[in-house]
Write a protein that holds these residues in place. Structure first.
Motif, PDB file in Angstrom:
ATOM      1  N   GLU A   1       0.829  -1.194   0.000  1.00  0.00           N
ATOM      2  CA  GLU A   1       0.000   0.000   0.000  1.00  0.00           C
ATOM      3  C   GLU A   1       0.869   1.251   0.000  1.00  0.00           C
ATOM      4  O   GLU A   1       1.949   1.269   0.571  1.00  0.00           O
ATOM      5  CB  GLU A   1      -0.906   0.008   1.227  1.00  0.00           C
ATOM      6  CG  GLU A   1      -1.889  -1.141   1.239  1.00  0.00           C
ATOM      7  CD  GLU A   1      -2.748  -1.148   2.487  1.00  0.00           C
ATOM      8  OE1 GLU A   1      -2.777  -0.116   3.186  1.00  0.00           O
ATOM      9  OE2 GLU A   1      -3.360  -2.178   2.758  1.00  0.00           O
ATOM     10  N   THR A   2       0.391   2.275  -0.643  1.00  0.00           N
ATOM     11  CA  THR A   2       1.105   3.547  -0.698  1.00  0.00           C
ATOM     12  C   THR A   2       0.867   4.308   0.604  1.00  0.00           C
ATOM     13  O   THR A   2      -0.279   4.511   1.009  1.00  0.00           O
ATOM     14  CB  THR A   2       0.624   4.390  -1.885  1.00  0.00           C
ATOM     15  OG1 THR A   2       0.807   3.635  -3.077  1.00  0.00           O
ATOM     16  CG2 THR A   2       1.403   5.678  -1.981  1.00  0.00           C
ATOM     17  N   GLU A   3       1.958   4.695   1.259  1.00  0.00           N
ATOM     18  CA  GLU A   3       1.882   5.460   2.495  1.00  0.00           C
ATOM     19  C   GLU A   3       2.684   6.740   2.326  1.00  0.00           C
ATOM     20  O   GLU A   3       3.651   6.785   1.580  1.00  0.00           O
ATOM     21  CB  GLU A   3       2.469   4.653   3.659  1.00  0.00           C
ATOM     22  CG  GLU A   3       1.753   3.355   3.958  1.00  0.00           C
ATOM     23  CD  GLU A   3       2.430   2.603   5.106  1.00  0.00           C
ATOM     24  OE1 GLU A   3       2.783   3.248   6.102  1.00  0.00           O
ATOM     25  OE2 GLU A   3       2.618   1.397   4.953  1.00  0.00           O
ATOM     26  N   VAL A   4       2.293   7.760   3.053  1.00  0.00           N
ATOM     27  CA  VAL A   4       2.997   9.035   3.000  1.00  0.00           C
ATOM     28  C   VAL A   4       4.167   9.003   3.972  1.00  0.00           C
ATOM     29  O   VAL A   4       4.035   8.566   5.112  1.00  0.00           O
ATOM     30  CB  VAL A   4       2.045  10.198   3.339  1.00  0.00           C
ATOM     31  CG1 VAL A   4       2.797  11.517   3.400  1.00  0.00           C
ATOM     32  CG2 VAL A   4       0.925  10.278   2.328  1.00  0.00           C
ATOM     33  N   LEU A   5       5.308   9.474   3.513  1.00  0.00           N
ATOM     34  CA  LEU A   5       6.492   9.595   4.355  1.00  0.00           C
ATOM     35  C   LEU A   5       6.494  10.988   4.974  1.00  0.00           C
ATOM     36  O   LEU A   5       6.605  11.983   4.260  1.00  0.00           O
ATOM     37  CB  LEU A   5       7.765   9.383   3.538  1.00  0.00           C
ATOM     38  CG  LEU A   5       9.079   9.673   4.255  1.00  0.00           C
ATOM     39  CD1 LEU A   5       9.295   8.660   5.368  1.00  0.00           C
ATOM     40  CD2 LEU A   5      10.235   9.656   3.296  1.00  0.00           C
ATOM     41  N   PHE A   6       6.335  11.077   6.279  1.00  0.00           N
ATOM     42  CA  PHE A   6       6.350  12.360   6.964  1.00  0.00           C
ATOM     43  C   PHE A   6       7.788  12.719   7.286  1.00  0.00           C
ATOM     44  O   PHE A   6       8.467  12.029   8.042  1.00  0.00           O
ATOM     45  CB  PHE A   6       5.498  12.306   8.230  1.00  0.00           C
ATOM     46  CG  PHE A   6       4.031  12.137   7.929  1.00  0.00           C
ATOM     47  CD1 PHE A   6       3.297  13.203   7.423  1.00  0.00           C
ATOM     48  CD2 PHE A   6       3.402  10.930   8.119  1.00  0.00           C
ATOM     49  CE1 PHE A   6       1.959  13.057   7.123  1.00  0.00           C
ATOM     50  CE2 PHE A   6       2.064  10.769   7.829  1.00  0.00           C
ATOM     51  CZ  PHE A   6       1.338  11.838   7.328  1.00  0.00           C
ATOM     52  N   THR A   7       8.276  13.810   6.684  1.00  0.00           N
ATOM     53  CA  THR A   7       9.666  14.214   6.849  1.00  0.00           C
ATOM     54  C   THR A   7       9.890  15.021   8.109  1.00  0.00           C
ATOM     55  O   THR A   7      11.017  15.124   8.574  1.00  0.00           O
ATOM     56  CB  THR A   7      10.116  15.070   5.649  1.00  0.00           C
ATOM     57  OG1 THR A   7       9.343  16.269   5.621  1.00  0.00           O
ATOM     58  CG2 THR A   7       9.955  14.307   4.347  1.00  0.00           C
ATOM     59  N   GLY A   8       8.833  15.632   8.643  1.00  0.00           N
ATOM     60  CA  GLY A   8       8.988  16.514   9.789  1.00  0.00           C
ATOM     61  C   GLY A   8       9.235  17.950   9.365  1.00  0.00           C
ATOM     62  O   GLY A   8       9.284  18.851  10.193  1.00  0.00           O
ATOM     63  N   ILE A   9       9.390  18.182   8.051  1.00  0.00           N
ATOM     64  CA  ILE A   9       9.555  19.530   7.515  1.00  0.00           C
ATOM     65  C   ILE A   9       8.186  19.955   6.997  1.00  0.00           C
ATOM     66  O   ILE A   9       7.689  19.397   6.015  1.00  0.00           O
ATOM     67  CB  ILE A   9      10.617  19.558   6.395  1.00  0.00           C
ATOM     68  CG1 ILE A   9      11.934  19.003   6.936  1.00  0.00           C
ATOM     69  CG2 ILE A   9      10.783  20.963   5.845  1.00  0.00           C
ATOM     70  CD1 ILE A   9      12.976  18.752   5.870  1.00  0.00           C
ATOM     71  N   LYS A  10       7.561  20.910   7.656  1.00  0.00           N
ATOM     72  CA  LYS A  10       6.171  21.244   7.390  1.00  0.00           C
ATOM     73  C   LYS A  10       5.919  21.620   5.936  1.00  0.00           C
ATOM     74  O   LYS A  10       4.918  21.215   5.350  1.00  0.00           O
ATOM     75  CB  LYS A  10       5.712  22.372   8.310  1.00  0.00           C
ATOM     76  CG  LYS A  10       5.606  21.957   9.749  1.00  0.00           C
ATOM     77  CD  LYS A  10       5.170  23.109  10.616  1.00  0.00           C
ATOM     78  CE  LYS A  10       5.161  22.678  12.078  1.00  0.00           C
ATOM     79  NZ  LYS A  10       4.766  23.773  12.954  1.00  0.00           N
ATOM     80  N   VAL A  11       6.794  22.406   5.344  1.00  0.00           N
ATOM     81  CA  VAL A  11       6.592  22.857   3.972  1.00  0.00           C
ATOM     82  C   VAL A  11       6.537  21.663   3.019  1.00  0.00           C
ATOM     83  O   VAL A  11       5.678  21.585   2.148  1.00  0.00           O
ATOM     84  CB  VAL A  11       7.706  23.841   3.554  1.00  0.00           C
ATOM     85  CG1 VAL A  11       7.617  24.188   2.091  1.00  0.00           C
ATOM     86  CG2 VAL A  11       7.654  25.084   4.416  1.00  0.00           C
ATOM     87  N   ILE A  12       7.443  20.721   3.197  1.00  0.00           N
ATOM     88  CA  ILE A  12       7.467  19.555   2.319  1.00  0.00           C
ATOM     89  C   ILE A  12       6.273  18.651   2.592  1.00  0.00           C
ATOM     90  O   ILE A  12       5.619  18.173   1.661  1.00  0.00           O
ATOM     91  CB  ILE A  12       8.795  18.790   2.474  1.00  0.00           C
ATOM     92  CG1 ILE A  12       9.948  19.654   1.960  1.00  0.00           C
ATOM     93  CG2 ILE A  12       8.753  17.463   1.734  1.00  0.00           C
ATOM     94  CD1 ILE A  12      11.310  19.076   2.188  1.00  0.00           C
ATOM     95  N   ASP A  13       5.960  18.421   3.857  1.00  0.00           N
ATOM     96  CA  ASP A  13       4.837  17.540   4.188  1.00  0.00           C
ATOM     97  C   ASP A  13       3.514  18.079   3.672  1.00  0.00           C
ATOM     98  O   ASP A  13       2.637  17.308   3.271  1.00  0.00           O
ATOM     99  CB  ASP A  13       4.754  17.330   5.700  1.00  0.00           C
ATOM    100  CG  ASP A  13       5.878  16.464   6.228  1.00  0.00           C
ATOM    101  OD1 ASP A  13       6.533  15.788   5.414  1.00  0.00           O
ATOM    102  OD2 ASP A  13       6.094  16.464   7.451  1.00  0.00           O
ATOM    103  N   LEU A  14       3.334  19.399   3.644  1.00  0.00           N
ATOM    104  CA  LEU A  14       2.069  19.979   3.194  1.00  0.00           C
ATOM    105  C   LEU A  14       1.999  20.161   1.683  1.00  0.00           C
ATOM    106  O   LEU A  14       0.994  19.847   1.057  1.00  0.00           O
ATOM    107  CB  LEU A  14       1.839  21.328   3.885  1.00  0.00           C
ATOM    108  CG  LEU A  14       1.562  21.270   5.379  1.00  0.00           C
ATOM    109  CD1 LEU A  14       1.516  22.671   5.956  1.00  0.00           C
ATOM    110  CD2 LEU A  14       0.267  20.533   5.654  1.00  0.00           C
ATOM    111  N   LEU A  15       3.069  20.689   1.095  1.00  0.00           N
ATOM    112  CA  LEU A  15       3.026  21.041  -0.324  1.00  0.00           C
ATOM    113  C   LEU A  15       3.419  19.909  -1.257  1.00  0.00           C
ATOM    114  O   LEU A  15       2.919  19.826  -2.370  1.00  0.00           O
ATOM    115  CB  LEU A  15       3.921  22.251  -0.584  1.00  0.00           C
ATOM    116  CG  LEU A  15       3.531  23.528   0.157  1.00  0.00           C
ATOM    117  CD1 LEU A  15       4.506  24.631  -0.169  1.00  0.00           C
ATOM    118  CD2 LEU A  15       2.116  23.925  -0.193  1.00  0.00           C
TER     119      LEU A  15
END
Length: 172
Positions: free
Chosen positions: A128-142
Motif C-alpha cells: 500500500e502507498t503510504e505518506v512519508l512524513f519528513t517533519g519539515i512542514k513545507v514539504i509535508d504539506l506542499l
C-alpha cells in the motif's frame, strides 16, 4: 569485548587504522562502533570496516579526524552505531551517529536500531502507498513523498519551473 583497548596506528583523511596487538584481545566485528576520546573531551565514533591483518582493523570516522594522532587509545563498544526511533525523533535533526544537532536537547538512543540492520522479511512488506512524513512542514504539506518511493527536492524554484517547462535547454 567492550573493554578492549586499541591504539591508532595510521590516519589518512576519514580512514583510521587501529591496532589491538598490545592489548592481546579480540578484534572488533565488522560494523562495530569504536570510540576515541579527543583531548577536548569530545568522543569521536569510528566504525570497523575491514580486518587488514596483524591485529589491525581499518575504520571510517563519523566526524572530522582533525587532531587525531598515532598512539591515541580506542575503545570497542561491542555494538554497531544505533539510530533512535519513535515519535520523539520526529522533526528532529540528527547526525550520522544518532545525536541531536538541532539544539533542542539530547535524544534517547537506548532503544535505537542498528544502522546495519537486517532487511524486513518478505511477508512484513506492504504494497500500500503510504505518506512519508519528513517533519519539515513545507514539504509535508506542499509536496508529500511516498514511502519507499523515489523523489527529488533540490534547486531553486525559478530553476525548477524553467527546467520542467522546457524553457531552459542548457540544463537539460
Amino acid at each position: 569485548m567492550a573493554n578492549n583497548i586499541g591504539e591508532i596506528v595510521q590516519v589518512i583523511g576519514p580512514v583510521v587504522d587501529v591496532s589491538f596487538e598490545k592489548s592481546g584481545s579480540e578484534l572488533p566485528n565488522i560494523h562495530d562502533a569504536l570510540e576515541i576520546d579527543r583531548p577536548d573531551g569530545t568522543i569521536l565514533v569510528i566504525e570497523c570496516q575491514q580486518h587488514i591483518g596483524e591485529n589491525t582493523v581499518r575504520t571510517i570516522a563519523m566526524d572530522s579526524t582533525d587532531g587525531l594522532q598515532r598512539g591515541m587509545k580506542v575503545r570497542i563498544t561491542g555494538t554497531s552505531i544505533k539510530m533512535p526511533v519513535g515519535d520523539h525523533v520526529k522533526g528532529r535533526l540528527l547526525n550520522v551517529i544518532g545525536q541531536a544537532i538541532d539544539g533542542i536537547g539530547a535524544v534517547d538512543n537506548k532503544q535505537g536500531y542498528p544502522v546495519h540492520n537486517l532487511p524486513p522479511k518478505f511477508d512484513q512488506l506492504s504494497t500500500e502507498t503510504e505518506v512519508l512524513f519528513t517533519g519539515i512542514k513545507v514539504i509535508d504539506l506542499l509536496e508529500p513523498y511516498a514511502k519507499e518511493g523515489k523523489s527529488d527536492y533540490s534547486g531553486s524554484r525559478s530553476w525548477q519551473n524553467s527546467y520542467h517547462n522546457g524553457t531552459d535547454k542548457q540544463h537539460c
